[in-house]
Write an enzyme that holds these catalytic residues in place. Structure first.
Site, PDB file in Angstrom:
ATOM      1  N   HIS B  44       0.813  -1.209   0.000  1.00 29.47           N
ATOM      2  CA  HIS B  44       0.000   0.000   0.000  1.00 29.47           C
ATOM      3  C   HIS B  44       0.849   1.262   0.000  1.00 29.47           C
ATOM      4  O   HIS B  44       0.542   2.229  -0.700  1.00 29.47           O
ATOM      5  CB  HIS B  44      -0.921  -0.017   1.212  1.00 29.47           C
ATOM      6  CG  HIS B  44      -2.028   0.973   1.138  1.00 29.47           C
ATOM      7  ND1 HIS B  44      -3.031   0.886   0.216  1.00 29.47           N
ATOM      8  CD2 HIS B  44      -2.289   2.078   1.870  1.00 29.47           C
ATOM      9  CE1 HIS B  44      -3.869   1.891   0.379  1.00 29.47           C
ATOM     10  NE2 HIS B  44      -3.443   2.636   1.369  1.00 29.47           N
ATOM     11  N   HIS B  91     -10.341   2.754  -1.552  1.00 34.38           N
ATOM     12  CA  HIS B  91     -10.557   2.383  -0.155  1.00 34.38           C
ATOM     13  C   HIS B  91     -11.384   1.107  -0.124  1.00 34.38           C
ATOM     14  O   HIS B  91     -12.423   1.022   0.527  1.00 34.38           O
ATOM     15  CB  HIS B  91     -11.231   3.520   0.625  1.00 34.38           C
ATOM     16  CG  HIS B  91     -10.456   3.898   1.855  1.00 34.38           C
ATOM     17  ND1 HIS B  91     -11.030   4.389   2.986  1.00 34.38           N
ATOM     18  CD2 HIS B  91      -9.134   3.835   2.115  1.00 34.38           C
ATOM     19  CE1 HIS B  91     -10.086   4.634   3.897  1.00 34.38           C
ATOM     20  NE2 HIS B  91      -8.936   4.307   3.388  1.00 34.38           N
ATOM     21  N   ARG B 112      -7.636  15.224   1.230  1.00 37.65           N
ATOM     22  CA  ARG B 112      -6.416  15.737   1.885  1.00 37.65           C
ATOM     23  C   ARG B 112      -5.222  15.738   0.932  1.00 37.65           C
ATOM     24  O   ARG B 112      -4.393  16.643   0.966  1.00 37.65           O
ATOM     25  CB  ARG B 112      -6.086  14.910   3.138  1.00 37.65           C
ATOM     26  CG  ARG B 112      -6.964  15.233   4.329  1.00 37.65           C
ATOM     27  CD  ARG B 112      -6.373  14.681   5.631  1.00 37.65           C
ATOM     28  NE  ARG B 112      -6.232  13.235   5.621  1.00 37.65           N
ATOM     29  CZ  ARG B 112      -7.229  12.365   5.820  1.00 37.65           C
ATOM     30  NH1 ARG B 112      -8.444  12.809   6.041  1.00 37.65           N
ATOM     31  NH2 ARG B 112      -7.008  11.069   5.807  1.00 37.65           N
ATOM     32  N   ASP B 113      -5.145  14.706   0.086  1.00 37.65           N
ATOM     33  CA  ASP B 113      -4.055  14.676  -0.903  1.00 37.65           C
ATOM     34  C   ASP B 113      -4.087  15.929  -1.778  1.00 37.65           C
ATOM     35  O   ASP B 113      -3.058  16.423  -2.199  1.00 37.65           O
ATOM     36  CB  ASP B 113      -4.178  13.436  -1.802  1.00 37.65           C
ATOM     37  CG  ASP B 113      -3.560  12.204  -1.160  1.00 37.65           C
ATOM     38  OD1 ASP B 113      -2.646  12.360  -0.332  1.00 37.65           O
ATOM     39  OD2 ASP B 113      -4.004  11.091  -1.487  1.00 37.65           O
ATOM     40  N   ASP B 497      -4.882   7.087 -12.418  1.00 30.48           N
ATOM     41  CA  ASP B 497      -5.373   5.721 -12.542  1.00 30.48           C
ATOM     42  C   ASP B 497      -5.438   5.036 -11.189  1.00 30.48           C
ATOM     43  O   ASP B 497      -4.705   5.356 -10.273  1.00 30.48           O
ATOM     44  CB  ASP B 497      -4.445   4.902 -13.438  1.00 30.48           C
ATOM     45  CG  ASP B 497      -3.146   4.600 -12.729  1.00 30.48           C
ATOM     46  OD1 ASP B 497      -2.387   5.558 -12.465  1.00 30.48           O
ATOM     47  OD2 ASP B 497      -2.897   3.436 -12.382  1.00 30.48           O
TER      48      ASP B 497
END
Lengths: 233, 739
Positions: B44, B91, B112-113, B497
């Site tokens: 991850h 997610h 947030r990104d 992507d």
């Protein structure tokens, strides 16, 4: 006119109201943080939509205690124009400037869609340029927009012609199918006794330019602006 | 003492990886360090299985402002000194366990990104996949995921302008929840997620840190957990607080847009919490840091350094402030009624040092931590695909003309085709006042403030096609996304992507991932749309079966003049309707992987094909025709083929349709009406006289075309043998809302 647009923590329609009032309609407008208490320089107050304090408690129940609200109540009691949109309507009800409450939609879900509203009721500077019976098209966007009041209160609102907008179909017929949230008697917007305070769930600031779907919302703002000009004349 | 297998399992590291770690550290890691490395070296965070493949993507271009993978999201110059920041993220695993909070925090994370880059979020999209609706669990997951996306995004005040919802058996028990966020910033105000300058102060802002989400990255997202463990895994799913995020978003944007000189960088806390955000910031700035962990505000007492470093409590951001401006930054956050605590300092050197009351509890070299082992695996073509590709669709009986009208109604009512209004009306689609095209069309269109520009946004992936041919499926995802963008009048510009696959440790799964990446790469080269950001979600399996290979493409298009946007609906009567890109007649193989084949013949088979060059010419033709003002609408043919596309245009624009007298479906009716040949767009023209010019342009761009018919005022709908009415079509199309 000079509009004060109040921003509570969690408000999100503040910029949209500013855009329409300032950029589209050429009015003076300021966004005020909820700790502001001086409204002396303004001709009208806007309580915009959003999720004040996350709506984690009853919608509007915490914002009602924000420092600005004492001034808003005085402003309204002085007969000056106040509009509460969506979360702002909920805050006005919590503040007892308007009767009733907005409870969970009967679908139990959030609803964002275009609705038709029929102009009903009596005089208010917020709708003076919209003749009774006219239908305007404005979107809603809420999870708790289901207007509720005791039968006696509802009868009083009707008797005093204080129901200003009702959800209807495109032809102006007030039907159960046109009611998006279960509001009693299809109520979408009401005024106080003096008519200077309007609360409505639909978002007029979202119908301010053709490119975003229509300009019917401007009829509410221009009603007030023209009423204000007439008063000056 | 050798580390126990149990300890390694807890952080999802293999024995070999552990040995490599010891060799590079030249010592055994302690418990805190092992937890930190487990997270950072997880799939991850570390992309150890996917990185070699992702390097195949074309990632550069004139408009691209960020290096691939270097920042939280990709940034693209859209002109006028402004840029668009975008990313899609999954997610999936949390949503399988706790759908509402899993999906909600997925939205929170991707938002947030975007604002970590100094951008203001202007749009959300979501690409969702669920099992079949006859499974009761699917309904629970569907309702929970949609509720969570709405619950979080609506509270933030970011419009949701598009996405997809797809149902298929391989997603039973393993839904895919991919959320995309797009923001806008002034190019000179973009912020890096970097720690640099000795003495710079690390400020932790937002929520307090609790015991939630520990091992989210290493555990949940980086292996396949049996369903029997869901109950015990539930605490690893975080709980969202969108109100806190709204305040953080406003505060960070104010900081970045007005006071960028006060700060060095902004980084969000996502997977692996403080561990990954601090270590990644240090690695980007090639500098060390000292963290005094007792300064981290806690939600509960008695938390160990291990728990604090690995907590995935939501709604936290790391601000790297210049020392002389710490007080001003702190005051800004306090003004938004948010916490802001100095937790550490940037120092030189190769290590991130964690101290508790002055005592060192972990020392992690940022270089080792951000360079996990990489695995280049050997893929193996799944045998079942070859078999399915050989299936002779022509051997199936054709649709009888007498059944065509009923077949269209059956197709419109299929959950994969039916209107998704029941989903998107639960999302705020208009807040911020810039939504030009709402969900329900080909792509969402959003105006950019203070410019004449608008951006078109879409997510696409036909996973059934990717299953039958992962290379073609990857390329088709890009082609369809670009086609959707073009149908709004916008020019395709960039891609983000989300690669959703099963376990990469299985050769056949790895093969599909590798092929999909190659297909996407080739298509992105053809359309000139670099991949500027992305995310990988592996180990999407249930009972040993992987999900369909699902390479989701999020695409950005730019309209230089927002007023030239195109919709998908027939908005006027008397408009000539044309099919661009092909003739009406289509051979049986174009039914490969189609919704029709699965719906009417319970078959998922055939070999999907895509001609990228033809597709590109078609898209250029549509843009040219729109530039000349010939078009009133454009809508792409995808799931459900031509008949569904024309019916959708009719319903969306509330006008009927009559096909020409010489409508000729050719030798097979089913493939003409419901085949899913790529590269086709249905347009309606402004005037009869525009048809000549359209033909001329089509010749110029070498695109075949066919006259389909014209729009009518009445509610009738006639397409070849199909006879229906708009109310009848609409009733079928709203099937999913009556669920």
């Amino acid at each position: 006119m000079r509009f004060a647009i109040v921003r509570f923590p969690g408000t999100w329609s503040d910029r949209d109201c500013y855009r329409v009032l300032h950029d589209v309609l050429g009015q003076e407008a300021s966004i005020l943080w909820h700790r502001e208490t001086d409204l002396s320089g303004y001709d009208a107050v806007v309580l915009p939509g959003g999720f004040s304090y996350g709506d984690y408690l009853r919608c509007g129940a915490i914002a009602r205690f924000s420092p600005v609200m004492d001034s808003v109540v005085s402003f309204a009691e002085a007969g000056k124009p106040v509009i509460g949109i969506c979360n702002g309507f909920q805050v006005l009800c919590e503040s007892h400037l308007l009767p009733g409450a907005l409870i969970l939609n009967d679908s139990l879900q959030f609803r964002c869609e275009w609705t038709h509203l029929r102009r009903d009721g009596g005089d208010t500077p917020w709708a003076s340029a919209i003749p009774a019976g006219d239908v305007i098209r404005i979107p809603i966007s809420h999870g708790d927009g289901n207007y509720f009041a005791e039968p006696g209160t509802l009868d009083e609102l009707e008797r005093d012609s204080r129901v200003i907008f009702r959800y209807c179909d495109e032809h102006g017929d007030v039907t159960a199918e046109a009611n998006p949230n279960g509001s009693q008697r299809n109520i979408a917007g009401i005024i106080n006794r003096r008519g200077n305070v309007l609360g409505m769930m639909p978002h007029p600031e979202r119908a301010g330019e053709d490119i975003v779907g229509g300009t019917d919302g401007n009829r509410i703002w221009t009603s007030l602006i023209e009423a204000g000009l007439a008063a000056v004349r | 003492m050798p580390v126990s297998q149990e300890a390694l399992d807890a952080v999802a590291l293999s024995r070999a990886e552990y040995e490599q770690l010891v060799e590079r550290l030249k010592r055994e890691p302690n418990e805190v360090e092992l937890g930190m490395f487990g997270s950072l070296w997880s799939e991850h965070c570390g992309y150890k299985n996917s990185k070699p493949l992702l390097r195949l993507f074309p990632s550069g271009g004139d408009r691209v402002l960020t290096q691939a993978g270097a920042e939280n999201a990709g940034a693209i110059d859209v002109g006028g000194g402004r840029c668009v920041v975008m990313k899609v993220e999954s997610h999936n695993h949390p949503s399988a366990i706790e759908p509402y909070q899993g999906a909600a925090t997925g939205v929170g994370g991707i938002v947030r990104d975007i604002f970590a880059m100094g951008a203001y979020p202007i749009a959300l999209l979501d690409s969702l996949r669920f099992g079949t609706l006859d499974e009761p669990q699917t309904r629970y997951l569907y309702d929970g995921v949609v509720g969570g996306i709405g619950g979080y995004g609506n509270c933030l005040g970011i419009p949701n302008v598009g996405g997809e919802v797809f149902f298929a058996a391989p997603y039973n028990g393993n839904p895919l929840v991919n959320a995309m966020c797009v923001g806008v910033a002034d190019i000179d105000k973009l912020v890096s997620a970097r720690a640099s300058g000795e003495g710079s102060v690390l400020l932790l802002v937002g929520s307090d840190t609790g015991r939630d989400g520990i091992h989210g990255a290493s555990g949940l997202a980086s292996r396949t957990d049996p369903e029997s463990r869901f109950a015990e895994m539930r605490p690893a799913v975080q709980v969202g607080n969108p109100f806190m995020e709204k305040l953080l978003m406003e505060a960070c944007y104010e900081l970045a847009s007005r006071h960028s000189d006060w700060i060095v960088g902004i980084q969000d806390l996502g997977a692996a919490g403080l561990t990954s955000s601090i270590v990644e910031c240090c690695a980007r700035g090639r500098t060390g840091a000292v963290i005094d962990i007792e300064r981290v505000p806690r939600r509960e007492t008695g938390m160990t350094p291990y728990e604090v470093m690995l907590s995935e409590s939501q709604e936290r951001m790391l601000i790297i402030a210049k020392p002389e401006h710490v007080d001003q930054v702190t005051a800004l956050f306090h003004g938004w009624e948010l916490h802001c605590e100095a937790i550490g300092t940037v120092v030189g050197g190769p290590d991130v040092i964690i101290r508790e009351h002055g005592e060192e509890v972990a020392r992690v070299p940022w270089e080792t931590a951000t360079e996990p082992p990489e695995y280049r695996r050997a893929g193996e073509r799944p045998a079942e695909i070859t078999e399915l590709n050989r299936f002779d669709i022509g051997s199936l009986p054709d649709l009888a003309p007498g059944d065509a009208s009923a077949a269209l109604l059956r197709m419109l009512a299929r959950p994969n085709i039916a209107s998704k209004r029941g989903v998107y009306r639960r999302y705020d689609q208009q807040v911020l006042g810039n939504t030009v095209i709402q969900p329900g069309g080909d792509a969402g269109v959003v105006r950019i403030d203070e410019t004449d520009l608008a951006v078109a946004l879409t997510t696409d992936c036909n996973a059934r096609l990717a299953y039958l041919d992962p290379y073609a499926g990857g390329a088709i995802a890009v082609a369809e996304a670009a086609r959707n963008i073009v149908c709004t009048g916008a020019n395709p510009v960039a891609v983000t992507d989300c690669m959703n696959f099963g376990s990469p440790e299985k050769p056949d799964v790895y093969y599909t991932m590798e092929q999909a990446v190659r297909g996407i790469s080739e298509a992105c080269m053809e359309f000139g749309t670099p991949v500027v950001s992305g995310n990988v979600s592996l180990y999407n399996e249930r009972s040993g079966r992987p999900v369909y290979p699902t390479p989701v493409i999020g695409m950005l298009g730019v309209l230089d003049d927002a007023s030239k946007h195109l919709g998908a609906g027939f908005t006027a009567a008397g408009s000539p309707v044309w099919l661009l890109g092909a003739d009406v007649a289509q051979p049986a193989p174009t039914l490969a992987g189609s919704e029709y084949l699965e719906a009417e013949h319970e078959t998922v088979a055939g070999l999907p094909v895509v001609d990228l060059l033809a597709e590109h010419r078609l898209q250029q033709l549509v843009l040219a025709a729109n530039d000349e003002g010939l078009l009133r609408s454009a809508h792409d043919c995808s799931e459900g083929g031509l008949a569904v596309a024309v019916a959708e245009s009719s319903m969306l624009g509330a006008h009927g349709f009559e096909s020409t007298a010489d409508f000729d479906p050719g030798e097979r009716l089913d493939s003409a009406l419901f085949g899913e040949a790529q590269g086709r767009i249905v347009v309606s023209l402004r005037r009869d006289s525009d048809a000549d010019r359209l033909r001329e342009l089509a010749r110029e761009y070498e695109v075949p075309l066919a006259h389909l018919g014209q729009t009518v005022e009445a509610e009738t709908f006639r397409l070849g043998p199909i006879e229906s009415t708009l109310p009848e079509l609409t009733y079928a199309y709203e099937a999913l809302m009556r669920l």
